[in-house]
Design a protein around this motif. Structure first.
Motif, PDB file in Angstrom:
ATOM      1  N   ALA A  88       0.831  -1.215   0.000  1.00  0.00           N
ATOM      2  CA  ALA A  88       0.000   0.000   0.000  1.00  0.00           C
ATOM      3  C   ALA A  88       0.862   1.259   0.000  1.00  0.00           C
ATOM      4  CB  ALA A  88      -0.926  -0.003   1.215  1.00  0.00           C
TER       5      ALA A  88
ATOM      6  N   SER B 118     -10.303   7.515   4.804  1.00  0.00           N
ATOM      7  CA  SER B 118      -9.323   6.722   4.057  1.00  0.00           C
ATOM      8  C   SER B 118      -8.906   7.524   2.840  1.00  0.00           C
ATOM      9  CB  SER B 118      -9.944   5.401   3.604  1.00  0.00           C
ATOM     10  OG  SER B 118      -9.192   4.855   2.535  1.00  0.00           O
TER      11      SER B 118
ATOM     12  N   LEU C  21      -8.330   6.382   0.132  1.00  0.00           N
ATOM     13  CA  LEU C  21      -8.841   5.733  -1.078  1.00  0.00           C
ATOM     14  C   LEU C  21     -10.181   6.322  -1.518  1.00  0.00           C
ATOM     15  CD1 LEU C  21      -6.655   3.741  -0.134  1.00  0.00           C
ATOM     16  CD2 LEU C  21      -8.141   1.872  -0.795  1.00  0.00           C
TER      17      LEU C  21
ATOM     18  N   LYS D 138     -16.781   5.462   5.928  1.00  0.00           N
ATOM     19  CA  LYS D 138     -15.368   5.836   5.978  1.00  0.00           C
ATOM     20  C   LYS D 138     -14.861   6.250   4.596  1.00  0.00           C
ATOM     21  CE  LYS D 138     -10.817   3.880   7.123  1.00  0.00           C
ATOM     22  NZ  LYS D 138     -10.045   2.645   7.273  1.00  0.00           N
ATOM     23  N   GLN D 139     -15.267   5.473   3.577  1.00  0.00           N
ATOM     24  CA  GLN D 139     -14.704   5.686   2.243  1.00  0.00           C
ATOM     25  C   GLN D 139     -15.694   5.180   1.203  1.00  0.00           C
ATOM     26  OE1 GLN D 139     -12.049   2.368   3.711  1.00  0.00           O
ATOM     27  NE2 GLN D 139     -11.490   2.416   1.548  1.00  0.00           N
TER      28      GLN D 139
ATOM     29  N   PHE E  65      -2.914  -4.740  -0.098  1.00  0.00           N
ATOM     30  CA  PHE E  65      -4.367  -4.861   0.099  1.00  0.00           C
ATOM     31  C   PHE E  65      -5.032  -4.899  -1.287  1.00  0.00           C
ATOM     32  CE2 PHE E  65      -2.547  -2.766   3.716  1.00  0.00           C
ATOM     33  CZ  PHE E  65      -3.351  -2.982   4.826  1.00  0.00           C
ATOM     34  N   TRP E  66      -6.333  -4.689  -1.302  1.00  0.00           N
ATOM     35  CA  TRP E  66      -7.060  -4.551  -2.576  1.00  0.00           C
ATOM     36  C   TRP E  66      -6.614  -3.303  -3.326  1.00  0.00           C
ATOM     37  CZ3 TRP E  66     -11.964  -1.395  -3.236  1.00  0.00           C
ATOM     38  CH2 TRP E  66     -12.032  -0.354  -2.299  1.00  0.00           C
ATOM     39  N   ASP E  67      -5.865  -2.439  -2.660  1.00  0.00           N
ATOM     40  CA  ASP E  67      -5.332  -1.239  -3.310  1.00  0.00           C
ATOM     41  C   ASP E  67      -4.660  -1.607  -4.640  1.00  0.00           C
ATOM     42  OD1 ASP E  67      -5.561  -1.012  -0.494  1.00  0.00           O
ATOM     43  OD2 ASP E  67      -4.277   0.748  -0.434  1.00  0.00           O
TER      44      ASP E  67
ATOM     45  N   GLU F 172     -15.025   0.622   5.763  1.00  0.00           N
ATOM     46  CA  GLU F 172     -14.653  -0.091   6.984  1.00  0.00           C
ATOM     47  C   GLU F 172     -15.359   0.441   8.229  1.00  0.00           C
ATOM     48  OE1 GLU F 172     -10.386  -0.261   7.128  1.00  0.00           O
ATOM     49  OE2 GLU F 172     -10.320  -1.744   5.511  1.00  0.00           O
TER      50      GLU F 172
ATOM     51  N   TRP G  90      -6.735 -10.301   3.131  1.00  0.00           N
ATOM     52  CA  TRP G  90      -6.997  -8.857   3.102  1.00  0.00           C
ATOM     53  C   TRP G  90      -5.689  -8.087   3.138  1.00  0.00           C
ATOM     54  CZ3 TRP G  90      -9.825  -5.373   1.352  1.00  0.00           C
ATOM     55  CH2 TRP G  90      -9.812  -4.081   1.853  1.00  0.00           C
TER      56      TRP G  90
ATOM     57  N   TYR H  41       1.549   0.437   7.394  1.00  0.00           N
ATOM     58  CA  TYR H  41       0.770  -0.791   7.176  1.00  0.00           C
ATOM     59  C   TYR H  41       1.671  -2.021   7.141  1.00  0.00           C
ATOM     60  CZ  TYR H  41      -3.532   1.740   6.258  1.00  0.00           C
ATOM     61  OH  TYR H  41      -4.648   2.520   6.374  1.00  0.00           O
TER      62      TYR H  41
END
Ligand code: BGC
Length: 799
Positions: free
Chosen positions: A347, A627, A629, A592-593, A360-362, A488, A409, A355
């Motif tokens: 990330a 976030s 993102l 959150k995002q 992550f899924w990023d 999240e 994750w 982190y």
């Protein structure tokens, strides 16, 4: 040049002209160099002062136990942390007998420039020692895109006020002493002395250290060789001990004379190879770089980047700061991925230990969209990395009582490292994100070999996961319960809409691809019954909608939750996760995002324009952007729903996340997803680029729906599609499509089908944007309104 608070605003570089020690950690992240395999933070040459020393090798990590107060079945037992490996960038300087340390004496001039076209970090510093001797230090540093194992430095020192004796110590240092990090749970835990010495060596101008990590048993080798150019009388010697290998060069310099050192550093690591194999590997890499030579390394670096920019550059007219920021972003995303070669993209890239260095899924949802359209050759290796972790993901699914594969994750090696179930393994959407990245890559490149091979396996095993994770209710509706979507601040929900729509595509596309490659499908044990079950689940998947409000629900029941009390939440209480218990966040309407908003980007064909407008307004009022993102996704949907001022503001937030340290944690590393999101905000947002879904769950023709906020006067970008290079040139009232390379291409412009060929660019007017009331954000959370910083004067091509 335009200046603002931090860095000079220039089209192709990032320049710092003052050294602010309070901002050292942040500048180490933004000036970090990487090729995706090696990462060097932008630490000062002499190593200190530092915010966080950092030299990383992609994949090199240490294991540590994950403690739980209350253990539970299926909790991962071991965590993984990216570690600081042998630091090869340290070059200490003694001026007479004073160590050059900018905290002492006086730094009378300082400049660092990161050049996005040459891929070199240049530093000049004039420093006067406490004894009054002044020297000028000039260094250039690169991490090579062309020679994956190599980083190099050209370092020069010259006296400014009289004859000076200098000693330059060029080092390899293992187990560097790390500073104490903050208590923020998201910041990586520093691991003390992770490297156990195996061998140290120093002879003539050559240095080497080989170490092994204690628990993960990864053998790490670092070697260096030097070219020395100094006046007569320059002498050198080399010595080593287990954690330091050092070349010391001494010289007495008269004014006008310089001492110059070129240092080639080679890195390698392995869990398999022997000590002598790793030793030979790093020595060989250094010998090859030395024979290439510094000038040729620079030339290779430039050529590599010229090629990248020819397919990736984005030109923004009317806002010089955004122009710089998008190139900074593209450069750093390339650095994070270019040579990662079947390793994860963390990330933070390799710019810091935030982190814990996890991915992550990023990767699939933010980094790969950009790379697929700009540097497609870098994408297959990343997806192959995921594919290489398939055995671990299948084991994990098995452990969870599920079929198929459950990808982690957060991870470095492929094992699940999230100790927090609700915002960890429950974020099953990562599996559909991976599947979608495969579909996107295959649609954009036409790489059938990949589709038949790793692509099909990834789709099949993720489809199996969805089918076993969900269930049909008595009416036949397919539900996926107990999952966490991208937001999240909600967890363990029923039918998260983003997850369901992405799973639907995953299931349909897996069935379709399997039927296209029956031999391969058979090998994977897929039969007609199984694909029929996938199609059935996809066709009947739940899509939660609140008819009374006229909006989709982020997850079933979400719109019935109590609203978060934004009026009673102060600015200091953000990010909310650090000030409120999760249980309270989970049971209230607060986001959150981007979650449903992201679903409207990735699965846009599943919504009408009216639904998008209503949904966007509804979720804007709940989204706090805790976030990094989020802003880029909101920029895309703001643009699509006609809120161009807002789109421009969100673009600014995504673009300046690190340059302006908006989340106050750039010190831990760059926000690679947000950097990639800058491209998304421009190309998917203002360019309105979408891959429409085809009947078979695959991806159909490329569409554009350009829109131009009044603050900008133009936007140009290039995308690579199926071997073609398409240039899109958007002005205030028109868009022009130019095919720079390849066969004619069909595309959509605001829904109209066009064919562009090499000799026939097509120009079309921009339809006026719909005027809708601008949505409101939660109190205190609107994005900063942006005023453009103007354009660059004169020739944009000059520095
Ligand atoms: C976000 C995740 C993201 C992670 C790493 C978290 O704050 O909520 O979506 O994957 O950061 O960037």
């Amino acid at each position: 040049m335009i200046t603002h608070s931090g860095y000079a605003v220039e089209p192709w570089s990032l320049r710092e002209t003052e050294l602010n020690l309070d901002l050292l950690s942040q500048s180490e992240s933004v000036f970090a160099l990487s090729n995706g395999h090696i990462g060097w933070r932008g630490n000062l040459d002499e190593g200190e002062p530092h915010g966080l020393p950092g030299a990383y090798l992609n994949g090199v990590h240490e294991l540590h136990p994950l403690p739980y107060a209350e253990a539970g079945y299926g909790y991962p037992e071991s965590g993984e942390t990216l570690i600081n490996i042998t630091d090869g960038k340290i070059i200490r300087l003694l001026v007479d007998d004073h160590p050059c340390d900018v905290r002492y004496g006086e730094l009378t001039a300082h400049e660092r420039v990161l050049d996005f076209r040459t891929g070199v970090l240049r530093r000049t510093a004039d420093w006067t020692s406490p004894a009054g001797l002044s020297v000028r230090i000039t260094s250039e540093r690169l991490v090579s895109f062309t020679q994956r194992a190599i980083a190099a430095i050209a370092y020069e020192v010259e006296p400014l006020n009289g004859s000076t004796t200098v000693a330059v110590q060029s080092e390899l240092v293992a187990n560097e002493q790390m500073p104490h990090l903050t208590g923020d749970p998201r910041v990586a835990a520093a691991i003390d002395c992770p490297l156990m010495p195996e061998e140290d060596f120093a002879k003539d101008t050559r240095l080497r250290l080989v170490h092994c990590t204690r628990h993960s048993a990864q053998r790490v080798g670092a070697a260096a060789d030097h070219l020395i150019d100094g006046p007569e009388g320059t002498t050198w010697s080399a010595e080593s001990e287990p954690d330091v290998s050092r070349l010391t060069v001494t010289s007495t310099l008269e004014p006008g004379r310089r001492l110059r050192l070129v240092k080639f550093v080679g890195y390698g690591w392995s869990v398999e190879r022997s000590l002598s194999a790793v030793r030979d590997q790093v020595d060989g890499a250094v010998a090859a770089a030395r024979s290439t030579g510094w000038e040729a390394l620079l030339a290779e670096q430039r050529a590599y980047l010229d090629n990248f920019w020819s397919g990736a550059d984005v030109e923004v007219d009317g806002d010089a700061q955004i122009q710089q920021a998008v190139r900074f972003a593209l450069f750093h995303v390339l650095q994070a991925a270019a040579r990662s070669e079947e390793r994860a993209i963390p990330a933070k890239g390799l710019t810091g230990t935030g982190y814990d260095g996890h991915s992550f899924w990023d990767v699939e949802s933010f980094v790969l969209p950009l790379l697929t359209f700009t540097a497609p050759q870098a994408v297959a290796p990343v997806l192959r990395w995921r594919h290489a972790t398939l055995p671990a993901a299948r084991d994990r699914a098995h452990q969870l009582g599920l079929a198929g594969a459950a990808f982690p994750w957060r991870t470095i090696s492929g094992a699940e490292c999230s100790a927090y179930w609700p915002a960890g393994t429950a974020a099953f959407h990562i599996n559909a994100d991976i599947a979608y990245a495969v579909l996107r890559y295959v649609a954009v490149t036409g790489d059938v070999t990949f589709a038949r091979g790793p692509g099909l396996e990834l789709l099949v095993h993720t489809a199996r996961l969805w089918h076993s994770l969900g269930h049909h209710d008595p009416e036949g509706v397919f539900h996926i319960d107990g999952v966490t979507g991208p937001d999240e601040y909600s967890a363990i929900a029923r039918d998260n809409l983003y997850t369901n729509l992405m799973a639907r595509r995953n299931l349909t596309a897996a069935a379709e691809l399997a039927s296209r490659h029956p031999d391969r499908a058979e090998e994977l044990g897929v039969d007609d019954e199984e694909t029929a079950a996938w199609r059935d689940a996809a066709a009947r998947i739940a899509v939660p909608y609140n008819a009374a409000l006229g909006v989709h629900e982020q997850s079933a029941g979400f719109t019935g939750f109590q609203h978060w009390d934004f009026a009673a939440t102060s600015a200091e209480q953000y990010p909310l996760l650090l000030h409120f218990p999760y249980f309270d966040l989970y049971r209230k309407q607060v986001v959150k995002q981007a979650d449903l908003v992201l679903a409207m980007v990735t699965c846009g064909d599943d919504f009408t324009a009216e639904e998008k407008a209503r949904n966007f307004a509804y979720y804007e009022a709940l989204t706090v952007r805790d976030s990094s993102l989020s802003a880029c996704c909101q920029a895309v949907m703001a643009a699509e729903t006609g809120h161009l001022r807002l789109a421009y503001a969100y673009l600014g937030e995504a673009a300046l996340m690190d340059l302006e340290n908006l989340e106050h944690n750039t010190r831990d590393g760059l926000h690679i997803a947000s950097l990639a999101g800058t491209w998304m905000a421009l190309v998917l947002g203002l360019g309105g680029m979408r891959q429409h879904e085809s009947e078979d769950g695959g991806i159909g023709p490329l569409g554009f729906a350009p829109r131009m906020p009044e603050q900008l006067s133009g936007l140009k970008f290039t995308v690579m599609v199926r071997g073609r290079r398409l240039r899109v040139d958007i002005r205030r009232s028109t868009a022009r499509y130019v095919l720079e390379e390849g066969e004619p291409l069909h595309l959509l412009h605001h829904g109209e089908l066009l064919t562009v060929s090499g000799d026939r660019p097509v120009e079309r007017p921009l339809p006026p944007a719909r005027v809708l009331p601008e949505p409101q954000q939660p109190k205190g959370r609107p994005p900063a309104d942006r005023s453009p910083t103007g354009a660059f004067d004169g020739d944009e091509d000059s520095d």
